[in-house]
Design a protein around this motif. Sequence first.
Motif, mmCIF file in Angstrom:
data_model
loop_
_atom_site.group_PDB
_atom_site.id
_atom_site.type_symbol
_atom_site.label_atom_id
_atom_site.label_comp_id
_atom_site.label_asym_id
_atom_site.label_seq_id
_atom_site.Cartn_x
_atom_site.Cartn_y
_atom_site.Cartn_z
ATOM 1 N N GLY A 102 50.612 90.137 75.158
ATOM 2 C CA GLY A 102 49.816 91.318 74.833
ATOM 3 C C GLY A 102 48.956 91.749 76.000
ATOM 4 N N ALA A 103 48.375 90.784 76.693
ATOM 5 C CA ALA A 103 47.550 91.108 77.856
ATOM 6 C C ALA A 103 48.370 91.791 78.935
ATOM 7 C CB ALA A 103 46.909 89.833 78.400
ATOM 8 N N LEU A 104 49.589 91.311 79.167
ATOM 9 C CA LEU A 104 50.460 91.929 80.159
ATOM 10 C C LEU A 104 50.802 93.362 79.760
ATOM 11 C CD1 LEU A 104 52.894 88.984 80.987
ATOM 12 C CD2 LEU A 104 51.177 89.986 82.503
ATOM 13 N N ALA A 105 51.057 93.564 78.456
ATOM 14 C CA ALA A 105 51.387 94.908 77.974
ATOM 15 C C ALA A 105 50.220 95.863 78.171
ATOM 16 C CB ALA A 105 51.787 94.854 76.498
ATOM 17 N N LEU A 106 48.992 95.384 77.902
ATOM 18 C CA LEU A 106 47.814 96.239 78.086
ATOM 19 C C LEU A 106 47.594 96.549 79.565
ATOM 20 C CD1 LEU A 106 45.315 94.734 75.488
ATOM 21 C CD2 LEU A 106 46.796 96.725 75.248
ATOM 22 N N GLN A 107 47.864 95.579 80.432
ATOM 23 C CA GLN A 107 47.742 95.834 81.870
ATOM 24 C C GLN A 107 48.764 96.877 82.321
ATOM 25 O OE1 GLN A 107 48.088 92.088 83.928
ATOM 26 N NE2 GLN A 107 46.442 91.144 82.751
ATOM 27 N N ALA A 108 49.996 96.758 81.813
ATOM 28 C CA ALA A 108 51.024 97.730 82.160
ATOM 29 C C ALA A 108 50.667 99.107 81.622
ATOM 30 C CB ALA A 108 52.379 97.279 81.597
ATOM 31 N N ALA A 109 50.095 99.149 80.410
ATOM 32 C CA ALA A 109 49.685 100.426 79.829
ATOM 33 C C ALA A 109 48.628 101.094 80.681
ATOM 34 C CB ALA A 109 49.181 100.206 78.404
ATOM 35 N N GLN A 110 47.678 100.307 81.171
ATOM 36 C CA GLN A 110 46.620 100.842 82.034
ATOM 37 C C GLN A 110 47.207 101.373 83.346
ATOM 38 O OE1 GLN A 110 43.428 101.493 81.768
ATOM 39 N NE2 GLN A 110 43.220 102.070 83.941
ATOM 40 N N ALA A 111 48.148 100.625 83.898
ATOM 41 C CA ALA A 111 48.740 101.034 85.170
ATOM 42 C C ALA A 111 49.560 102.310 85.032
ATOM 43 C CB ALA A 111 49.622 99.904 85.707
ATOM 44 N N VAL A 112 50.281 102.442 83.921
ATOM 45 C CA VAL A 112 51.192 103.576 83.744
ATOM 46 C C VAL A 112 50.474 104.808 83.200
ATOM 47 C CG1 VAL A 112 53.182 104.399 82.411
ATOM 48 C CG2 VAL A 112 53.233 102.136 83.455
#
Length: 316
Positions: free
Chosen positions: A8-18
């Motif tokens: 989940g943390a990785l997904a939120l980081q990717a969401a922030q980046a994209v």
Amino acid sequence: MVSVNPSGALALQAAQAVAGAQHYPPATLYLVATPIGNLADISLRALHLLQQVDAVACEDTRHSAALLRAYGIERPLLALHQHNEREAAAAVVARLQAGARIAYVSDAGTPGISDPGARLCQAVAAAGLRCVPLPGASSLTALLSVAGWVESEAAPGFVFLGFLPAKGAARERALRRLAQLPQTGVLLEAPHRIPALARELAALGARRLTVGRELTKQFEEIATLPCADLPAWLAAKPQRLRGEFALLLHPPEATPATDPEAGPDAGLGAEALRVLDLLLPELPLKTAVRLCAEITSAPRNALYEAALQRQALQAS
């Protein structure tokens, strides 16, 4: 604080980046599509937006709280469902007018499509405020994409019927409309009502049906079969009576072009003529033709010509 698992943390980081650089204006309602079963089907844009809004209006606060927790997101929740949508919409509009960003999510899929959300959007638009869609999962488009559905001049487009009325005259009218559709029809059904619907659709005989059960989930099943075979398909495995259903009724088979001198029965199947011969002695001609077309999906004009010919022969 919400405990975020590593994925989940990785997904939120990717969401922030994209999606982090995108603009999310205030005083706006965001209609956010959520997974219909597979949590991996959430979009990165949706994950980022759900962290930014001031509140999330939702069909079921318990369900949506669990969904947000799965991604490591915690937001204030507002209940807005089919029983309180008009009243709750007024409260959402008031928050938007004060400058809030609010997301709306239904229990699964895209809000406003066989789910609450449409009246909320009407109220927001009437107040001169903005609605922004965040597209995503939908059982409707998921089933259409794999059903081998091809448009034709004889059967253009498709008709989305959603959930049919539960009972009574309204259900009978909906079933008649479905039987008469010259094009593709898509509908949804709950597990406790699928046996009844299967029996009703079986009357359409050889007309093809694509069934999607538990779409996107571990035990997903997709099958194309004649309508007459649906009850047996459901009964073949007990687990098939569980889960949500999307069903796509294919267009009737095209009647082959015939020689205009071949007679009024040309192009009509034996079953259509048998039903017509049973109905004509009992009913007025137009009524017999209409019912025969509903029962057999045979073309009404051809049935009418065949019925006129039969009446002429009887009179001679």
